[in-house]
Design a protein around this motif. Structure first.
Motif, PDB file in Angstrom:
ATOM      1  N   GLU A   1      -3.127  17.950 -62.983  1.00  0.00           N
ATOM      2  CA  GLU A   1      -4.481  18.007 -63.486  1.00  0.00           C
ATOM      3  C   GLU A   1      -5.279  17.348 -62.818  1.00  0.00           C
TER       4      GLU A   1
ATOM      5  N   THR B   1      -5.874  22.575 -63.906  1.00  0.00           N
ATOM      6  CA  THR B   1      -4.896  22.470 -63.448  1.00  0.00           C
ATOM      7  C   THR B   1      -4.739  23.264 -62.005  1.00  0.00           C
TER       8      THR B   1
ATOM      9  N   GLN C   1      -8.916  25.984 -67.947  1.00  0.00           N
ATOM     10  CA  GLN C   1      -8.734  26.516 -69.284  1.00  0.00           C
ATOM     11  C   GLN C   1      -9.704  26.059 -70.291  1.00  0.00           C
TER      12      GLN C   1
ATOM     13  N   THR D   1     -11.321  22.805 -71.263  1.00  0.00           N
ATOM     14  CA  THR D   1     -10.304  21.881 -72.088  1.00  0.00           C
ATOM     15  C   THR D   1      -9.315  21.222 -71.209  1.00  0.00           C
ATOM     16  N   LYS D   2      -8.939  21.797 -69.852  1.00  0.00           N
ATOM     17  CA  LYS D   2      -7.931  21.458 -69.044  1.00  0.00           C
ATOM     18  C   LYS D   2      -8.157  22.121 -67.875  1.00  0.00           C
TER      19      LYS D   2
END
Ligand code: NAG
Length: 974
Positions: free
Chosen positions: A933, A927, A973, A924-925
């Motif tokens: 990001e 970083t 994530q 989802t993400k």
């Protein structure tokens, strides 16, 4: 093609292009081997065979520090001959067993170990010998689970682990140290009065008398080749008479044995005696120029490492038999789980090191504790080497370089074979063809590449050749059997002489020859050379065209009065040792040397690289080259490869492409070709083969960080770079005989080069309880409690190559012209998740050329992937500051400063891509730890934790821009 005048001249020399088995001895043509095998045959016939050697218990002393057990040994056959036995237990559990004749007529050669060993081994101070009536025993090891027992009557040495026999010396009673004796006058006639029975004629009477010799049951009736022997047209005068050494070594609980390179044979050594032997000749160790050797044979080749591993699912043990003379080894498997070996050597003391293991990893640490580890090569030496007999002129070299560049193919080194040297006087450039050697080298160096030129050990006997003349003036040449006259033999340079590198006076002198500046009026130095010229030592067995078995007469005399026979197998190692020292010290500060040697012995790994000699351009030779690389690795020699394309013959494009795959996945990667072959530099190939080879070369270069890290591991732990299955998976019995697929260091890369003509598929064995990913297609394979073989596509452009789940690989994917220009290139990390979604990998970097790494100027990282929710957390941490316990005593690993100057200089070298295989869910993400990001792409597929096979999911994280040399975290994530 150009034929060189000097080569025509040599056409008169007996050089042939097919192995002439009759040039080399079989066991039955070597007196001492015949005697050794006859001894073993007599033992097999006698039910009650018993070794005549016993320990004289009264003479036994244990030193006060318990370090050594010393005792006299007697032979019931020769009560007046004395032997001495010494048993020592080293700190790391290695047991050294030494036996020699005491106060004999002459001295046996006892220096083999001194050339092989890096130092006097440290003796354990944590053992206690218990001396009983029948034996003496010592228990040791961290868990007190190892024991050595010396039995007195007959003499036998046994090691145990947890009460189980590991290694047994003289368990079969074949130990025989032929003592020195005087030659009896020939029995011409037997006096009438001594004829034992009436009616016998004198001949029969002699037989009866001989049979009645009290030693006949053991030594045989005949004095077989005791005092002289003839092979082909050569007579060996054997002035010392018989002095051979026979020893049986049994592994009662180990069914597989490996090592004793070098032979063109399977890695898992085969039976040579017994019911249905695979071979009928013992494995032979006698360094020889066996050009165009057979692809499946126990014949001797160019180098000898008398090291053998014995392996079972239970444990690994090993022995190093430190002997420098010709040695034959018979192998039998009385059952699937036991091995008997019989070692027969021409001369020397008994000096055997028993390595207790119990894992292959422990064995490599124990062995390199004795003889040292593989020298860490310069980084460029792991690139591609282009060789040919010969690049015929300096302009030829320039044009080859230009064509590599035009074809966009990476290459690091151009090689010159013997024709660069005027009349094969090494160091002296042929002015007609190489008028500008320094400028030529500089042109190569300007493109960040190197040269390697050949320096052979035969020196043309002419006073106008300064190298020869200086050696004469200093009295450094090997002598004939009379001990005074210079030995003359025939080699490439015609009438030649050989420097005796066993003479310490030769050592410093040899180093002066390589200096690139003038040393004054009449001293030779290599002013026609630069620091970018490195060295190839060939023909150092030594090869002598008109000598017995194409080598040196055994009764030639070396420094200290030793005969050539005593140290023959060590000879080639000293040449590469001194050459590598010369190259190291010619520049200030010193740079890492590169020396390729053909001949080698235990310890040669300290001096550079070796290759498997003059192979043939056939599929069989391509295949056996892989097995030889693995066997050399077992002998501690990690920097090894075979000539790509085959030295002899004209491989077709298909064979050449496959051979480039083999080479690109060998620790040492060089293409070479005979003077009679067609030119076959890879840029000459037509499409599609040209692009295929270009891609193979590029793949090698992309993986240089993996190779370099593996070499660093080899140089600190002794573990091989090309790692056979039994070393990587010691409990997986199904893989114990595998020798056509192997792992690259600890990286998790598994490769199986294809060596079959016309193949489109290959079968690869995968060990139990693992995941493997196909390197190119990302197909995921999964094994359960049993390993399994999988069939994979292997078209000509394809190489079966896998990443073991749980690995993280560091590669550099930007195509470049040479390794030296890649030192600041960005990295790609390939994360292959295991069943629990974790993975780890290491990366080692240093400046690649100096010795500053020994002062801590290094980058040594650990990358990790750990499960974090449905996603993962990737991290990088420093390993230089870890509390390091070196596996190898001799390698000092200290804690270094993570912020060393070299590491700081790499601060801006970044990771440009992270690839994750087998992630279970779409992110989802993503970083970094600084909160930045990151961009990414995800292709769904099979997850590492699913119980399925198929194409793995693929996550590509774009340009995370984290530094390769610092700590970071990337959180995925999902
Ligand atoms: C060989 O190499 C070692 C270093 O590994 C060195 O200590 C030894 O003196 C060298 N020389 C000879 C002649 O073996």
């Amino acid at each position: 093609m150009r034929v060189l005048g000097s080569f025509l001249l040599l056409a008169a020399v007996p050089v042939t292009l097919a192995v002439k088995s009759h040039d080399f001895k079989t066991c039955s043509q070597a007196g001492f081997c015949r005697r050794g095998r006859a001894l073993s045959a007599r033992a097999a016939q006698h039910e009650s065979w018993r070794s005549p050697y016993t320990v004289d218990a009264d003479s036994l002393t244990i030193s006060t520090d318990q370090a050594s057990f010393i005792a006299g040994v007697k032979s019931s056959l020769y009560p007046n001959i004395k032997f001495g036995l010494e048993v020592r237990v080293h700190e790391d559990g290695v047991v050294r067993v030494k036996m020699d004749e005491v106060d004999g007529l002459r001295k046996r050669y006892d220096e083999a170990a001194s050339w092989a060993l890096i130092a006097d081994p440290k003796i354990s101070n944590n053992i206690k010998w218990k001396v009983g009536k029948k034996d003496a025993r010592a228990v040791y090891g961290a868990k007190k689970d190892v024991e050595v027992v010396v039995s007195f009557e007959p003499l036998k040495v046994t090691t145990f682990r947890n009460g189980k026999e590991q290694v047994v010396l003289n368990g079969r009673g074949l130990l025989h140290l032929e003592h020195f004796r005087t030659k009896e006058p020939a029995v011409a006639e037997i006096p009438e009065s001594e004829v034992p029975e009436e009616g016998l004629d004198v001949e029969d009477a002699q037989k009866v008398l001989k049979a009645a010799k009290p030693t006949a049951w053991f030594e045989g009736e005949e004095e077989d080749a005791y005092w002289e022997e003839t092979f082909s047209s050569w007579t060996d005068s054997k002035p010392k008479g018989p002095e051979s050494l026979s020893l049986d070594i049994t592994f009662p609980n180990h069914g597989h044995v490996y090592g004793i390179p070098q032979h063109a044979s399977s890695l898992d050594l085969r039976t040579t005696t017994g019911e249905s032997p695979y071979y009928t000749e013992p494995y032979r160790l006698y360094n020889a120029d066996t050009f165009e050797y057979l692809a499946d044979s126990t014949m001797s080749l160019y180098g000898s490492i008398p090291v053998m591993h014995a392996h079972s699912t239970d444990s690994t043990v090993a022995i190093f038999n430190a002997v420098g003379s010709e040695t034959w080894i018979d192998i039998a498997h009385p059952s699937a789980s036991s091995t008997e070996t019989h070692w027969i050597s021409e001369s020397g003391i008994l000096d055997v090191f028993i390595m207790p293991g119990p894992t292959p990893k422990d064995i490599f640490a124990q062995y390199s504790g004795l003889t040292g580890t593989q020298a860490l090569p310069a980084d460029w030496a792991l690139g591609y080497h282009q060789c040919r007999w010969n690049y015929v002129s300096s302009d030829d070299v320039r044009s080859v370089q230009q064509k590599f560049d035009e074809a966009d193919m990476p290459v690091d080194v151009f090689w010159l074979d013997i024709e660069y040297a005027e009349e094969h006087k090494y160091f002296i450039w042929d002015k007609k063809t190489f008028p500008d050697p320094v400028e030529m080298t500089n042109d190569v160096a300007a493109a960040s590449r190197k040269m390697v030129v050949i320096i052979d050990p035969h020196f043309k006997r002419t006073s106008s050749y300064p190298v020869y003349q200086e050696a004469v003036d200093r009295g450094l040449l090997v002598r004939q059997k009379d001990g005074t006259s210079e030995y003359e033999g025939w080699c490439w340079s015609g009438s030649s002489a050989w420097v005796d590198f066993f003479n310490p006076a030769a050592w410093d002198w040899w180093k002066t020859l390589f200096k690139t500046y003038s040393l004054g009026d009449d001293k030779f130095s290599w002013t026609q050379s630069t620091d970018d010229v490195y060295i190839w030592n060939d023909m150092n067995e030594p090869s002598i065209f008109n000598g017995p078995e194409i080598s040196m007469p055994r009764d030639n005399v070396h420094h200290g009065g030793w005969e050539h026979r005593d140290l023959h197998n060590i000879n080639g190692m000293l040449f590469s040792n001194l050459t590598s020292q010369a190259i190291t010290v010619r520049s200030d500060p010193p740079k890492r040397p590169f020396v390729l040697t053909r001949s080698f012995y235990a310890g040669s790994q300290r001096f550079g690289a070796m290759w498997t000699g003059d192979n043939l351009g056939t599929w069989e030779h391509m295949a056996v080259g892989i097995k030889m690389v693995l066997a050399n690795s077992i002998g501690g020699f990690a920097f090894t490869g075979s000539d790509v394309g085959g030295f002899f013959g004209n491989p077709d494009p298909e064979m050449l492409v496959r051979w480039y795959h083999v080479g690109a996945f060998s620790p040492f990667f060089r293409a070479h070709a005979h003077i009679d072959t067609k030119r076959r530099e890879p840029y000459l190939l037509a499409e599609p083969h040209k692009t295929m080879v270009k891609n193979i070369l590029r793949r090698r270069y992309s993986m240089l960080p993996i190779w370099y890290t593996a070499f660093r591991e080899a140089s600190t732990t002794g573990l091989p770079v090309a790692r056979p299955h039994y070393v990587a998976f010691p409990k997986d019995e199904a893989g114990f005989s595998l020798d056509d697929q192997y792992f690259i260091g600890s990286s998790g890369l598994l490769v199986k080069p294809v060596t079959e003509k016309g193949a489109t598929k290959a079968s690869v064995y995968l060990p139990p309880n693992e995941i493997f990913y196909d390197y190119d297609s990302y197909s995921l394979y999964r094994t359960a409690a049993q390993g399994k073989s999988v069939e994979v596509a292997a078209e000509l452009s394809q190489l079966p190559l896998f990443i073991q789940g749980g690995s993280i690989l560091s590669t550099r994917e930007r195509p470049r012209r040479s390794a030296s220009v890649m030192r600041r290139d960005p990295f790609t990390l390939q994360v292959a998740l295991d069943k629990s979604s974790s993975a780890r990998g290491e990366l080692y970097l240093d400046d690649g050329v100096t010795f500053n790494h020994e002062q801590g100027q290094i980058v040594w990282r650990e990358f990790r992937s750990e499960k974090s929710g449905k996603g993962i957390k990737l991290s990088s941490r420093d390993l230089t500051t870890q509390n390091l316990n070196s596996a190898v005593d001799s390698v000092a690993l200290t804690t270094y400063d993570a912020a060393n100057a070299y590491a700081q200089s790499l601060a801006s070298v970044r990771v440009e891509r992270v690839v994750v295989l087998g992630l279970g869910a779409k992110p989802t993400k993503i970083t970094t730890s600084t909160g930045k990001e990151l961009q990414w792409e995800y292709v769904p597929g099979i997850s590492s934790s699913e119980k399925k096979e198929g194409t793995a999911s693929l996550l590509v994280i774009k340009d995370p821009a984290v530094s390769i040399a610092s700590d970071w975290e990337i959180v995925v994530q999902a």
